[in-house]
Structures are given as C-alpha cells and as structure tokens.
Design a protein around this motif. Structure first.
Motif, PDB file in Angstrom:
ATOM      1  N   GLN A 207      -6.203  57.005  39.062  1.00  0.00           N
ATOM      2  CA  GLN A 207      -5.229  57.669  38.221  1.00  0.00           C
ATOM      3  C   GLN A 207      -4.088  56.718  37.891  1.00  0.00           C
ATOM      4  O   GLN A 207      -3.767  55.823  38.676  1.00  0.00           O
ATOM      5  CB  GLN A 207      -4.677  58.911  38.931  1.00  0.00           C
ATOM      6  N   THR A 208      -3.489  56.942  36.747  1.00  0.00           N
ATOM      7  CA  THR A 208      -2.297  56.180  36.401  1.00  0.00           C
ATOM      8  C   THR A 208      -1.068  56.936  36.901  1.00  0.00           C
ATOM      9  O   THR A 208      -1.117  58.146  37.114  1.00  0.00           O
ATOM     10  CB  THR A 208      -2.210  55.989  34.876  1.00  0.00           C
ATOM     11  N   GLY A 209       0.011  56.219  37.102  1.00  0.00           N
ATOM     12  CA  GLY A 209       1.230  56.866  37.590  1.00  0.00           C
ATOM     13  C   GLY A 209       1.126  57.185  39.075  1.00  0.00           C
ATOM     14  O   GLY A 209       0.607  56.397  39.864  1.00  0.00           O
ATOM     15  N   ASP A 210       1.627  58.362  39.448  1.00  0.00           N
ATOM     16  CA  ASP A 210       1.596  58.758  40.851  1.00  0.00           C
ATOM     17  C   ASP A 210       0.166  58.891  41.337  1.00  0.00           C
ATOM     18  O   ASP A 210      -0.672  59.531  40.682  1.00  0.00           O
ATOM     19  CB  ASP A 210       2.322  60.102  41.037  1.00  0.00           C
ATOM     20  N   ARG A 211      -0.112  58.318  42.480  1.00  0.00           N
ATOM     21  CA  ARG A 211      -1.464  58.370  43.029  1.00  0.00           C
ATOM     22  C   ARG A 211      -1.601  59.615  43.898  1.00  0.00           C
ATOM     23  O   ARG A 211      -1.367  59.589  45.106  1.00  0.00           O
ATOM     24  CB  ARG A 211      -1.765  57.097  43.812  1.00  0.00           C
ATOM     25  N   VAL A 212      -1.974  60.694  43.259  1.00  0.00           N
ATOM     26  CA  VAL A 212      -2.107  61.978  43.945  1.00  0.00           C
ATOM     27  C   VAL A 212      -3.446  62.027  44.664  1.00  0.00           C
ATOM     28  O   VAL A 212      -4.479  61.667  44.087  1.00  0.00           O
ATOM     29  CB  VAL A 212      -2.007  63.140  42.928  1.00  0.00           C
ATOM     30  N   PRO A 213      -3.481  62.466  45.930  1.00  0.00           N
ATOM     31  CA  PRO A 213      -4.753  62.566  46.647  1.00  0.00           C
ATOM     32  C   PRO A 213      -5.775  63.418  45.911  1.00  0.00           C
ATOM     33  O   PRO A 213      -5.444  64.480  45.380  1.00  0.00           O
ATOM     34  CB  PRO A 213      -4.346  63.223  47.975  1.00  0.00           C
ATOM     35  N   LEU A 214      -7.013  62.932  45.867  1.00  0.00           N
ATOM     36  CA  LEU A 214      -8.124  63.688  45.294  1.00  0.00           C
ATOM     37  C   LEU A 214      -8.900  64.337  46.438  1.00  0.00           C
ATOM     38  O   LEU A 214      -9.255  63.670  47.419  1.00  0.00           O
ATOM     39  CB  LEU A 214      -9.043  62.772  44.483  1.00  0.00           C
ATOM     40  N   HIS A 215      -9.163  65.641  46.324  1.00  0.00           N
ATOM     41  CA  HIS A 215      -9.802  66.381  47.413  1.00  0.00           C
ATOM     42  C   HIS A 215     -11.270  66.685  47.179  1.00  0.00           C
ATOM     43  O   HIS A 215     -12.016  66.933  48.133  1.00  0.00           O
ATOM     44  CB  HIS A 215      -9.069  67.709  47.643  1.00  0.00           C
ATOM     45  N   GLN A 223     -25.530  64.591  32.615  1.00  0.00           N
ATOM     46  CA  GLN A 223     -24.846  63.368  32.177  1.00  0.00           C
ATOM     47  C   GLN A 223     -24.184  62.731  33.394  1.00  0.00           C
ATOM     48  O   GLN A 223     -23.053  63.051  33.735  1.00  0.00           O
ATOM     49  CB  GLN A 223     -23.811  63.691  31.093  1.00  0.00           C
ATOM     50  N   GLN A 224     -24.918  61.828  34.033  1.00  0.00           N
ATOM     51  CA  GLN A 224     -24.494  61.341  35.344  1.00  0.00           C
ATOM     52  C   GLN A 224     -23.213  60.525  35.304  1.00  0.00           C
ATOM     53  O   GLN A 224     -22.586  60.316  36.337  1.00  0.00           O
ATOM     54  CB  GLN A 224     -25.623  60.523  35.980  1.00  0.00           C
ATOM     55  N   HIS A 225     -22.819  60.067  34.112  1.00  0.00           N
ATOM     56  CA  HIS A 225     -21.591  59.284  34.017  1.00  0.00           C
ATOM     57  C   HIS A 225     -20.351  60.166  33.955  1.00  0.00           C
ATOM     58  O   HIS A 225     -19.230  59.672  34.069  1.00  0.00           O
ATOM     59  CB  HIS A 225     -21.634  58.389  32.779  1.00  0.00           C
ATOM     60  N   ILE A 226     -20.535  61.476  33.802  1.00  0.00           N
ATOM     61  CA  ILE A 226     -19.406  62.404  33.726  1.00  0.00           C
ATOM     62  C   ILE A 226     -19.118  62.978  35.115  1.00  0.00           C
ATOM     63  O   ILE A 226     -20.008  63.525  35.778  1.00  0.00           O
ATOM     64  CB  ILE A 226     -19.680  63.549  32.738  1.00  0.00           C
ATOM     65  N   VAL A 227     -17.884  62.847  35.557  1.00  0.00           N
ATOM     66  CA  VAL A 227     -17.484  63.276  36.898  1.00  0.00           C
ATOM     67  C   VAL A 227     -16.212  64.115  36.797  1.00  0.00           C
ATOM     68  O   VAL A 227     -15.302  63.773  36.032  1.00  0.00           O
ATOM     69  CB  VAL A 227     -17.229  62.054  37.812  1.00  0.00           C
ATOM     70  N   ALA A 228     -16.162  65.208  37.547  1.00  0.00           N
ATOM     71  CA  ALA A 228     -14.962  66.044  37.622  1.00  0.00           C
ATOM     72  C   ALA A 228     -14.346  65.912  39.002  1.00  0.00           C
ATOM     73  O   ALA A 228     -15.062  65.864  40.008  1.00  0.00           O
ATOM     74  CB  ALA A 228     -15.309  67.505  37.342  1.00  0.00           C
ATOM     75  N   THR A 229     -13.017  65.840  39.058  1.00  0.00           N
ATOM     76  CA  THR A 229     -12.320  65.781  40.341  1.00  0.00           C
ATOM     77  C   THR A 229     -11.159  66.771  40.342  1.00  0.00           C
ATOM     78  O   THR A 229     -10.629  67.148  39.294  1.00  0.00           O
ATOM     79  CB  THR A 229     -11.762  64.375  40.640  1.00  0.00           C
ATOM     80  N   GLY A 230     -10.769  67.175  41.554  1.00  0.00           N
ATOM     81  CA  GLY A 230      -9.599  68.019  41.742  1.00  0.00           C
ATOM     82  C   GLY A 230      -8.743  67.451  42.843  1.00  0.00           C
ATOM     83  O   GLY A 230      -9.250  66.880  43.810  1.00  0.00           O
ATOM     84  N   GLY A 231      -7.425  67.616  42.690  1.00  0.00           N
ATOM     85  CA  GLY A 231      -6.530  66.969  43.638  1.00  0.00           C
ATOM     86  C   GLY A 231      -5.458  67.854  44.215  1.00  0.00           C
ATOM     87  O   GLY A 231      -5.431  69.070  44.017  1.00  0.00           O
ATOM     88  N   GLN A 232      -4.553  67.206  44.925  1.00  0.00           N
ATOM     89  CA  GLN A 232      -3.489  67.903  45.628  1.00  0.00           C
ATOM     90  C   GLN A 232      -2.520  68.591  44.675  1.00  0.00           C
ATOM     91  O   GLN A 232      -1.879  69.582  45.031  1.00  0.00           O
ATOM     92  CB  GLN A 232      -2.730  66.902  46.506  1.00  0.00           C
TER      93      GLN A 232
END
Length: 302
Positions: A207-215, A223-232
């Motif tokens: 991530q750019t800017g603040d590096r927020v933890p990803l959970h 589409q294996q190149h597409i990834v979803a993430t969620g964070g703090q």
C-alpha cells in the motif's frame, strides 16, 4: 433478511468453512465446520443444513444447522481449511497445526496428524495465524514470520522459510500450484514461488501511504492475478498482480478491522466481507467488467 437463519451456540466462533463437494456434483454444500476461540475448552465442530430429522425441541425449525460431531481443540482456532471432503486442517494459537479426519458414517472426528510447535519463538510458542490447503500440500504462516510447507502423508515438514517476514504474517492463500500469497502487518502482499530455492519473495506489493496491517486475502477463482485483501482500517483493496505494486482499487467497506474476504467459488462476480464491526457485506460487479470495479456492498445482516 429473508432466507437467513440464526442459531445460538455456547461457544465463541472464530472461523467457519464449507465442506467441499465433488467437482462433478451439482449439489450445494450442506456441511460446514466451525472453530472456536477464548473458551475454557475450544472445539472443532461439524454442522449440517441438509435433510432435517424430526425434533421435538420447540426452538428448532427446518433449516436450523444440526450438530453432527465435535472434537476438542488445543488453543484458539485461528484458521481452518479443508484438505478434501474428509480432512480439515486447523491453525492454533499454540503454534500447532492439526489435521482432523471426519468419519461420515459414524459421525465422529479423529486427529489424523499433528505438527506441534510448527510456529514458535526461541523460548515460546508462536500462534499459527493462517493455513491453506491444496491436497496433498498444506501451507501455514504465523506470528513468528515463518512459512511452513507440509504434505498430508508426511510427518516431517517439507520446507520452512524461517525469516519470511520480520512482522506477523496474517493470512496465506495459493496463487497457482507452486506459488502462494501472504499478507502481513505492514500492509504488504508477498508472492512466494516454492520452485525457487531462494527464501526471498518473488514479488512484493504494498500500500502507499500509511502501511495498515492486512488481515485477510482471497484470490479470484478464475482470474488468478486478481486478489482481494482486507485490513485493520476496514478497507477493501483489489490488486492486480500483473500490474504495478499498489492496489488497483480501494473501497471503504467497514468501520473496523476486516477479518474475512471471500469470492464466491462458482460466481466470482460476487464477493463477501465481514468485520469486527459486526457487519457482513455482499459486493457484486456486473458480468464482464473489470473485477476491480465492484459496486457498493450491501449488508446481509438486518
């Protein structure tokens, strides 16, 4: 909400996973597993929403999940994943990784294999925070920054990357057969290739800017190149592993930590997220559009 049933149980549930069905079957999954946490005695449990048997209990109705069987679990269940239809693997706060076998005919569970202290510090246990299975392989990650590769038919660990991360690795998933994705507490996605002997990641997205933890993270089924993430921070991020090192799209999803994100396995235009704020959101995109352009999520809880 119509079609939603609630069942109250005497455990704090940390994780739930549907038991997979045969790829040739048109049947929908009707058995799921749960793991508990912060109880005097934690458990791994199997439930069914299939054909209901007659019950004289007034508080049960058709569609209520029925407990099939359960087994004690040492420590909090921090993650779980099915290896196949009869085996499930758990990640424990004690650092252990345990494979359980479900015996459908007798409706019992037994321990098939346990790797104690799979994750540890020099003088103490380290929680195992994530597990993912692609039979016969099992990959685990932990608070100790370690990645372990196991095989279901082997007692010894196949490979360990001891210093994979200087921070906590929160989750792991397969990208392709020999490649995995991990997320950490400084907002990074790392891609690892087990075909390489090097103990360094093949690629790092951050991530750019603040590096927020990803959970949590999930890979698109088609589409294996597409990834979803969620964070703090409760943000939903969609990444394209082929392009750039930053998220392709960011959406304000929740008001607190996001704990789970999942693409629907057979209809990946639909995405689901849940959070510490108590909400479960359903996201969808129009067929044929870029996966990064999800519409506003709608709550599935009244």
């Amino acid at each position: 909400m119509e079609g939603t049933n609630a069942k109250y149980v005497s455990q704090k549930i940390s994780k739930t996973r549907w038991r997979p069905v045969s790829s040739y079957s048109l049947q929908q999954p009707d058995v799921f597993a749960t793991g508990s946490w912060d109880n005097e005695e934690n458990k791994i449990s199997f439930w069914s929403i299939g054909d209901q048997v007659f019950s004289s209990m007034e508080d049960e109705f058709e569609g209520d999940p029925q407990l099939l069987c359960e087994c004690k679990h040492s420590g909090d269940v921090l993650d779980l994943d099915f290896l196949d239809q009869e085996r499930i693997v758990t990640a424990s706060s004690t650092g252990a990784v345990t494979m359980y076998r479900l015996h459908p005919n007798s409706q019992t569970i037994s321990v098939a294999q346990r790797w104690t202290r799979a994750h540890h510090y020099p003088c103490d246990d380290a929680p195992c925070t994530g597990v993912v299975c692609k039979s016969p392989e099992i990959v685990t990650v932990g608070e100790d920054g370690r990645i372990n590769l196991f095989r279901a038919d082997q007692e010894e660990v196949v490979r360990t990357i001891d210093n994979a991360d200087s921070s906590t690795i929160h989750a792991v998933t397969f990208l392709r057969t020999a490649e995995i994705l991990t997320v950490n507490s400084i907002g990074q996605i790392k891609i690892w290739d087990f075909r390489q002997q090097s103990n360094t990641p093949a690629q790092i997205l951050s991530q750019t800017g603040d590096r927020v933890p990803l959970h949590c993270l999930a890979r698109h089924p088609n589409q294996q190149h597409i990834v979803a993430t969620g964070g703090q921070d409760g943000m939903l991020c969609i990444w394209d592993a082929r392009q750039g090192k930053a998220p392709a799209s960011l959406m304000e999803a929740h008001t607190a930590e996001m704990w789970e994100v999942h693409f629907h396995p057979t209809n990946p235009d639909h995405l689901f997220t849940c959070s510490e704020d108590g909400s479960l959101l359903h996201w969808e995109t129009t067929s044929g559009s870029e996966v990064s352009s999800f519409l506003q999520g709608k709550s599935l809880l009244g």
